[in-house]
Scaffold this motif. Sequence first.
Motif, PDB file in Angstrom:
ATOM      1  N   ARG A 110       0.482  -1.228   0.077  1.00 54.40           N
ATOM      2  CA  ARG A 110      -0.020   0.013  -0.216  1.00 54.40           C
ATOM      3  C   ARG A 110       1.292   1.553  -0.035  1.00 54.40           C
ATOM      4  O   ARG A 110       0.726   2.615  -0.821  1.00 54.40           O
ATOM      5  N   ALA A 111       1.948   0.978   0.511  1.00 52.82           N
ATOM      6  CA  ALA A 111       2.885   2.094   0.968  1.00 52.82           C
ATOM      7  C   ALA A 111       4.053   2.545  -0.555  1.00 52.82           C
ATOM      8  O   ALA A 111       3.578   3.598  -1.117  1.00 52.82           O
ATOM      9  N   TYR A 112       3.483   1.287  -1.487  1.00 50.89           N
ATOM     10  CA  TYR A 112       4.658   1.363  -2.784  1.00 50.89           C
ATOM     11  C   TYR A 112       3.342   2.410  -3.741  1.00 50.89           C
ATOM     12  O   TYR A 112       3.176   3.607  -4.305  1.00 50.89           O
ATOM     13  N   LEU A 113       1.917   2.287  -3.627  1.00 44.08           N
ATOM     14  CA  LEU A 113       0.978   2.889  -4.419  1.00 44.08           C
ATOM     15  C   LEU A 113       1.461   4.113  -4.211  1.00 44.08           C
ATOM     16  O   LEU A 113       0.449   5.643  -4.041  1.00 44.08           O
ATOM     17  N   ALA A 114       0.690   4.812  -2.763  1.00 40.35           N
ATOM     18  CA  ALA A 114       0.050   6.012  -2.506  1.00 40.35           C
ATOM     19  C   ALA A 114       1.626   6.818  -2.588  1.00 40.35           C
ATOM     20  O   ALA A 114       1.760   7.979  -2.707  1.00 40.35           O
TER      21      ALA A 114
ATOM     22  N   MET B 280       4.677  -6.089 -10.384  1.00 40.33           N
ATOM     23  CA  MET B 280       3.171  -6.182  -9.510  1.00 40.33           C
ATOM     24  C   MET B 280       3.006  -5.006  -9.442  1.00 40.33           C
ATOM     25  O   MET B 280       1.751  -4.789  -9.582  1.00 40.33           O
ATOM     26  N   SER B 281       3.321  -4.437  -8.302  1.00 44.49           N
ATOM     27  CA  SER B 281       3.271  -2.995  -8.004  1.00 44.49           C
ATOM     28  C   SER B 281       3.454  -2.206  -8.810  1.00 44.49           C
ATOM     29  O   SER B 281       2.386  -1.224  -9.036  1.00 44.49           O
ATOM     30  N   HIS B 282       4.109  -2.456  -9.455  1.00 43.07           N
ATOM     31  CA  HIS B 282       4.484  -1.158 -10.818  1.00 43.07           C
ATOM     32  C   HIS B 282       4.060  -1.373 -11.633  1.00 43.07           C
ATOM     33  O   HIS B 282       3.105  -0.827 -12.304  1.00 43.07           O
ATOM     34  N   GLY B 283       3.423  -2.278 -11.368  1.00 42.88           N
ATOM     35  CA  GLY B 283       2.252  -2.719 -12.900  1.00 42.88           C
ATOM     36  C   GLY B 283       0.804  -2.135 -12.419  1.00 42.88           C
ATOM     37  O   GLY B 283       0.274  -0.895 -13.525  1.00 42.88           O
ATOM     38  N   VAL B 284       0.541  -2.243 -11.455  1.00 42.48           N
ATOM     39  CA  VAL B 284      -0.563  -1.741 -11.260  1.00 42.48           C
ATOM     40  C   VAL B 284      -0.398  -0.311 -10.666  1.00 42.48           C
ATOM     41  O   VAL B 284      -1.612   0.908 -11.127  1.00 42.48           O
ATOM     42  N   VAL B 285       0.611   0.203 -10.369  1.00 49.64           N
ATOM     43  CA  VAL B 285       0.590   2.180 -10.298  1.00 49.64           C
ATOM     44  C   VAL B 285       0.648   2.087 -11.728  1.00 49.64           C
ATOM     45  O   VAL B 285      -0.063   3.500 -12.266  1.00 49.64           O
TER      46      VAL B 285
ATOM     47  N   LEU C 258      -4.046  -4.738  -6.332  1.00 48.63           N
ATOM     48  CA  LEU C 258      -2.823  -4.899  -5.505  1.00 48.63           C
ATOM     49  C   LEU C 258      -2.801  -6.010  -4.283  1.00 48.63           C
ATOM     50  O   LEU C 258      -2.043  -6.622  -4.477  1.00 48.63           O
ATOM     51  N   GLU C 259      -3.195  -5.820  -4.007  1.00 46.19           N
ATOM     52  CA  GLU C 259      -3.342  -6.755  -2.596  1.00 46.19           C
ATOM     53  C   GLU C 259      -4.259  -7.562  -2.682  1.00 46.19           C
ATOM     54  O   GLU C 259      -3.684  -9.173  -2.846  1.00 46.19           O
ATOM     55  N   SER C 260      -5.189  -8.178  -3.508  1.00 48.50           N
ATOM     56  CA  SER C 260      -5.264  -9.322  -4.401  1.00 48.50           C
ATOM     57  C   SER C 260      -4.343 -10.114  -5.454  1.00 48.50           C
ATOM     58  O   SER C 260      -4.560 -11.021  -4.896  1.00 48.50           O
ATOM     59  N   GLY C 261      -3.535  -9.841  -5.964  1.00 51.65           N
ATOM     60  CA  GLY C 261      -2.686 -10.130  -6.915  1.00 51.65           C
ATOM     61  C   GLY C 261      -1.447  -9.988  -6.321  1.00 51.65           C
ATOM     62  O   GLY C 261      -0.602 -11.980  -6.358  1.00 51.65           O
ATOM     63  N   ILE C 262      -1.053  -9.796  -4.589  1.00 50.66           N
ATOM     64  CA  ILE C 262      -0.278 -10.534  -3.596  1.00 50.66           C
ATOM     65  C   ILE C 262      -0.129 -11.257  -2.860  1.00 50.66           C
ATOM     66  O   ILE C 262      -0.234 -12.167  -2.768  1.00 50.66           O
ATOM     67  N   GLY C 263      -2.080 -11.107  -2.830  1.00 52.51           N
ATOM     68  CA  GLY C 263      -2.690 -12.364  -1.600  1.00 52.51           C
ATOM     69  C   GLY C 263      -2.585 -14.122  -2.978  1.00 52.51           C
ATOM     70  O   GLY C 263      -2.761 -15.152  -1.990  1.00 52.51           O
ATOM     71  N   ILE C 264      -2.788 -13.690  -4.142  1.00 51.79           N
ATOM     72  CA  ILE C 264      -2.706 -14.505  -4.927  1.00 51.79           C
ATOM     73  C   ILE C 264      -1.418 -15.302  -5.242  1.00 51.79           C
ATOM     74  O   ILE C 264      -0.547 -16.496  -4.780  1.00 51.79           O
ATOM     75  N   TYR C 265      -0.796 -14.517  -5.233  1.00 54.74           N
ATOM     76  CA  TYR C 265       0.740 -14.601  -5.122  1.00 54.74           C
ATOM     77  C   TYR C 265       1.044 -16.025  -4.259  1.00 54.74           C
ATOM     78  O   TYR C 265       2.204 -16.809  -4.131  1.00 54.74           O
TER      79      TYR C 265
END
Length: 204
Positions: free
Chosen positions: A93-97, A162-167, A186-193
Amino acid sequence: MAKAGYHHGNLRQALVEAALKRIEEHGPTGFTLSEAAKDAGVTPAAVYRHFAGREDLIAECARQGFLIFGDVMEHAWSGGQPSALAAFGATGRAYLAFARKFPGHYVAMFESGIAVNRSPELAQAADRAERVILRATEALSRHIPEGRRPPASMVAAHIRAMSHGVVELYARAPGTQAPYAPEDLLESGIGIYLRGLGLLPPDG
């Protein structure tokens, strides 16, 4: 604004701020040193007392960005979360913020083509931010049996990608109609991973 020339109080930082605004609005190649100097209220010749060229100016924007990014990620990781998993989610979440709040810095850091080893100072700032993400990944990976544990650096690279892609696709592009909130994606993608690594229980 009157030209301040060499008497500008903090010319170097004024140029950085001008460049960040230009980068945010026009991209890292969408401005000249003369335009940054004009925005900062100084003559173009004054710029060269501090920067050899536009790339040097962008590199300084990136260096300052990595310093802020490192602080943001460090706070997310060590900000009193109850578990390594919760802290790991906080870093996402901090990455997105960070990308939203500091778009000029973000572009200078990740989209300008400036190599992080351009200067020792830039490399040091980038390495510090990298180590925060790696520490978070290492702490989480300890819960995976050693025989099935991928390298922490690989997991960190996957999460960064993944974070960069969502951004890029959903958090910064103006007018983008995201199917879901970037945070949820991002949260769901990381959760799947993480579920694939056995760090989260299966759904349902």
